[in-house]
Write a protein that holds these residues in place. Structure first.
Motif, short mmCIF file in Angstrom:
data_model
loop_
_atom_site.label_atom_id
_atom_site.label_comp_id
_atom_site.label_asym_id
_atom_site.label_seq_id
_atom_site.Cartn_x
_atom_site.Cartn_y
_atom_site.Cartn_z
N LEU A 1 -65.29 22.12 164.38
CA LEU A 1 -64.89 22.90 163.22
C LEU A 1 -63.72 22.57 162.62
O LEU A 1 -62.77 23.14 163.56
CB LEU A 1 -65.62 24.43 163.29
N GLY A 2 -63.50 22.25 161.68
CA GLY A 2 -62.04 21.91 160.97
C GLY A 2 -61.92 21.05 160.02
O GLY A 2 -63.14 20.39 159.57
N ASN A 3 -60.88 20.60 159.71
CA ASN A 3 -60.52 19.57 158.52
C ASN A 3 -60.17 18.24 159.04
O ASN A 3 -59.62 17.98 160.08
CB ASN A 3 -59.23 20.08 157.82
N GLY A 4 -60.84 17.03 158.56
CA GLY A 4 -60.94 15.92 159.17
C GLY A 4 -59.68 15.29 158.94
O GLY A 4 -59.50 13.98 159.56
N THR A 5 -58.79 16.01 158.35
CA THR A 5 -57.37 15.20 158.46
C THR A 5 -56.35 15.73 159.11
O THR A 5 -55.02 15.58 159.28
CB THR A 5 -56.88 15.07 156.82
N ASP A 6 -56.83 16.59 159.86
CA ASP A 6 -56.10 17.41 160.76
C ASP A 6 -55.99 16.93 162.14
O ASP A 6 -56.98 16.89 162.93
CB ASP A 6 -56.54 19.00 160.79
N ILE A 7 -54.71 16.49 162.50
CA ILE A 7 -54.53 15.75 163.94
C ILE A 7 -55.12 16.58 165.00
O ILE A 7 -55.88 16.06 166.08
CB ILE A 7 -53.28 15.26 164.09
N SER A 8 -54.90 17.87 164.95
CA SER A 8 -55.30 18.55 166.28
C SER A 8 -57.07 18.63 166.37
O SER A 8 -57.54 18.60 167.40
CB SER A 8 -54.83 20.03 166.30
N THR A 9 -57.56 18.91 165.01
CA THR A 9 -58.97 18.84 165.00
C THR A 9 -59.61 17.49 165.46
O THR A 9 -60.44 17.63 166.12
CB THR A 9 -59.61 19.37 163.59
N LEU A 10 -58.85 16.74 164.99
CA LEU A 10 -59.50 15.24 165.29
C LEU A 10 -59.51 14.86 166.98
O LEU A 10 -60.10 14.28 167.49
CB LEU A 10 -58.72 14.06 164.61
N ARG A 11 -58.32 15.28 167.62
CA ARG A 11 -58.05 15.37 168.97
C ARG A 11 -59.26 16.17 169.71
O ARG A 11 -59.55 15.81 170.83
CB ARG A 11 -56.66 15.65 169.45
N ASP A 12 -59.48 17.38 169.22
CA ASP A 12 -60.48 18.14 169.91
C ASP A 12 -61.87 17.31 169.83
O ASP A 12 -62.78 17.69 170.64
CB ASP A 12 -60.79 19.37 168.84
N ALA A 13 -62.09 16.62 168.59
CA ALA A 13 -63.32 15.79 168.62
C ALA A 13 -63.06 14.30 169.46
O ALA A 13 -64.50 13.69 169.73
CB ALA A 13 -63.76 15.38 167.20
N GLY A 14 -62.06 14.30 170.07
CA GLY A 14 -61.92 13.06 170.86
C GLY A 14 -61.48 11.89 170.36
O GLY A 14 -61.83 10.54 170.74
N VAL A 15 -60.83 11.84 169.23
CA VAL A 15 -60.23 10.48 168.47
C VAL A 15 -59.49 9.63 169.37
O VAL A 15 -59.52 8.42 169.33
CB VAL A 15 -59.63 11.14 167.25
N ASP A 16 -58.76 10.52 170.33
CA ASP A 16 -57.88 9.58 171.16
C ASP A 16 -58.65 8.55 172.16
O ASP A 16 -58.15 7.51 172.34
CB ASP A 16 -57.17 10.48 172.30
N THR A 17 -59.83 8.93 172.42
CA THR A 17 -60.72 8.02 173.41
C THR A 17 -61.99 7.43 172.64
O THR A 17 -62.67 6.79 173.33
CB THR A 17 -61.32 8.92 174.77
N ALA A 18 -62.17 7.59 171.29
CA ALA A 18 -63.17 7.13 170.59
C ALA A 18 -63.15 5.75 170.37
O ALA A 18 -61.97 5.09 170.27
CB ALA A 18 -63.03 7.97 169.26
N ASP A 19 -64.08 5.03 170.26
CA ASP A 19 -64.37 3.51 169.94
C ASP A 19 -64.60 3.39 168.36
O ASP A 19 -64.01 2.44 167.93
CB ASP A 19 -65.52 3.12 170.71
N ILE A 20 -65.03 4.28 167.97
CA ILE A 20 -65.35 4.16 166.36
C ILE A 20 -65.12 5.59 165.75
O ILE A 20 -65.55 6.58 166.11
CB ILE A 20 -66.73 3.57 165.95
N PHE A 21 -64.60 5.71 164.37
CA PHE A 21 -64.38 6.73 163.62
C PHE A 21 -64.82 6.40 162.20
O PHE A 21 -64.52 5.30 161.52
CB PHE A 21 -62.86 6.83 163.68
N ILE A 22 -65.83 7.16 161.75
CA ILE A 22 -66.36 7.23 160.45
C ILE A 22 -66.37 8.50 159.77
O ILE A 22 -66.49 9.51 160.07
CB ILE A 22 -67.87 7.02 160.81
N ALA A 23 -65.51 7.96 158.44
CA ALA A 23 -65.18 9.22 157.65
C ALA A 23 -66.02 9.39 156.43
O ALA A 23 -66.17 8.42 155.46
CB ALA A 23 -63.76 9.24 157.16
N VAL A 24 -67.15 10.12 156.24
CA VAL A 24 -68.08 10.17 155.17
C VAL A 24 -68.02 11.57 154.40
O VAL A 24 -69.15 11.98 153.99
CB VAL A 24 -69.42 9.87 155.77
N SER A 25 -67.09 12.31 154.43
CA SER A 25 -66.96 13.45 153.45
C SER A 25 -66.99 13.25 152.00
O SER A 25 -67.23 12.08 151.61
CB SER A 25 -65.42 14.11 153.79
#
Length: 454
Positions: A49-73
């Motif tokens: 739960l959070g804003n897709g442009t918030d770095i802490s929210t993205l880190r909670d989602a695992g962006v640091d170890t992700a292979d692919i990131f898809i933004a479809v808002s």
């Protein structure tokens, strides 16, 4: 692979479903708690739960170890910014943004280069391109291409008055010069990958692999329309209509658009001076008749309301011989469309999901080759893939009569494309390194040619 999706709307949910089905780990970010709850009830995903442009929210989602990131808002700008932030966190992450605004669509190469995006997707533009292809061949319910249009797969309905009805596939092959392969059949709700003794019946929906030239000849010999629709009546003046009108006018077709919003009418008429833009209610049956519904080659309902599109498409089938193609947002209406016998329905969300699934699978490079093109057919129960052959010794230069014994069940090699040659393979043919191999299968998630082996 580990994937992070920003946006839990219809596109985001469909993408999550596709990626989870392919065996990937998925986290999905959205500020709508209710949407996240619904998604997690249906899928094994990580909700954030959070804003897709918030770095802490993205880190909670695992962006640091992700292979692919898809933004479809719903916001193009948010999608671009989210991808920019994700790319700054990880050098290896692949970023994909949904960008729908026609102004941005003209600058996709610039945006990709400047923002370091791996891919930009535009479901509305892809849906318009799908409709445009169908308008080139009104007798078909679907058509897709492979290898730079050197090969295609198309879907059509068999009727009692066609010379192929009541004949086995083996008979059709021996009695004609068609260089085609019927690779899938839907009959009474059941999907079949047929053998040579399979007999085609009235009402069957068949999917056929062949070359573009062979397809045109095949349609002509069946007495079906092989020429493009010259006049088109569209209802709804949204983004898909914008893209489709542009395509049709460039190919010198007659275009008439009905839109109930006067401001949209003004914008469309200013943009497309060669099209006829009409202010009116596209769901009014008498109004549609006054605008020539009975006489146009094609009728395309593209309003933002699925129910309106379905009702007007059904009405058009009853009162005219027009090719009827409609756009549907809700993927759960797929089964309903089959019952209504509308010529063709286009689902932008599914087109978008297939495009991204194809891209994700294409990252799995190896000696077994990789996915070049991916299509899902017949209610997503069959996948048709273009796989580029690598140098796998278990596959290369082995006659198919030997290789066939090693293949998975419910899988066929439909054709081989080698340079400019289109080959419906026989037992004596063999796959060579660099070939494009079209595979039709009920198995899900194949990402290399090696995976066709049992």
């Amino acid at each position: 692979m580990n994937a992070v999706i920003v946006g839990c709307g219809k596109v985001g949910s469909e993408l999550a479903n596709t990626l989870v089905s392919d065996g990937h780990n998925v986290a999905i970010v959205d500020s709508n708690e209710k949407a996240l709850k619904q998604a997690t009830e249906a899928l094994d995903i990580l909700p954030v739960l959070g804003n897709g442009t918030d770095i802490s929210t993205l880190r909670d989602a695992g962006v640091d170890t992700a292979d692919i990131f898809i933004a479809v808002s719903p916001s193009d700008e948010l999608n671009l910014l989210a991808c920019l932030i994700a790319g700054s966190v990880s050098d290896r992450i692949k970023t994909i943004a949904r960008v729908r605004n026609p102004l941005y669509s003209k600058e996709t190469d610039f945006l990709k280069n400047k923002l370091g995006l791996s891919k930009i997707i535009n479901p509305e533009l892809m849906a318009a391109a799908e409709i445009y292809k169908l308008l080139q061949f009104p007798a078909l319910t679907r058509i897709d291409t492979f290898a730079g249009e050197r090969a295609c797969i198309f879907t059509m309905n068999v009727s009692y008055d066609q010379p192929i009805e009541g004949k086995s596939l083996q008979e059709i092959g021996s009695e004609t010069d068609y260089n085609i392969l019927v690779c899938a059949v839907r009959r009474n709700g059941e999907v079949i990958i047929p053998s040579g003794d399979f007999i085609l019946n009235d009402g069957d929906e068949i999917s056929v692999v062949t070359s573009m030239d062979e397809m045109r000849m095949f349609l002509r010999n069946l007495g079906l329309r092989s020429e493009a629709a010259k006049s088109c009546l569209i209802t709804g003046g949204g983004t898909i209509t914008y893209y489709l009108t542009d395509m049709l006018l460039h190919s010198k077709r007659q275009v008439r658009v009905i839109e109930i919003d006067q401001n949209k009418c003004v914008k469309l008429s200013e943009t497309f001076s060669e099209a006829e833009i009409i202010h009116g209610d596209g769901t009014d049956k008498s109004f549609l008749l006054k605008q020539g519904l009975k006489y146009v080659d094609a009728f395309v309902p593209l309003t933002g309301i699925d129910e309106e599109n379905i009702i007007t498409a059904t009405y058009a089938k009853n009162v005219s011989d027009s090719k009827v193609i409609t756009k549907i947002n809700r993927t759960d209406l797929n089964d309903v469309m089959d019952e209504l016998h509308i010529d063709s329905a286009v689902f932008p969300k599914l087109i978008c999901a297939d495009s991204i699934a194809q891209y994700v699978r294409a990252q799995s490079l190896g000696m077994g080759g990789h996915v070049e093109t991916l299509y899902r057919y017949l209610d997503n129960r069959i996948e048709i893939l273009e796989l580029i052959a690598g140098d796998d010794p278990e596959l290369i230069d082995i006659p198919l009569m030997e290789l066939g014994k090693k293949l998975k069940d419910n899988l066929i090699l439909a054709c081989i494309i080698r340079g400019q040659s289109f080959i419906i393979p026989s037992g004596k043919n063999a796959i060579r390194k660099g070939d494009s191999v079209i595979v039709v299968t009920t198995h899900k998630g194949i990402s290399s040619l090696h995976e066709i082996l049992a």
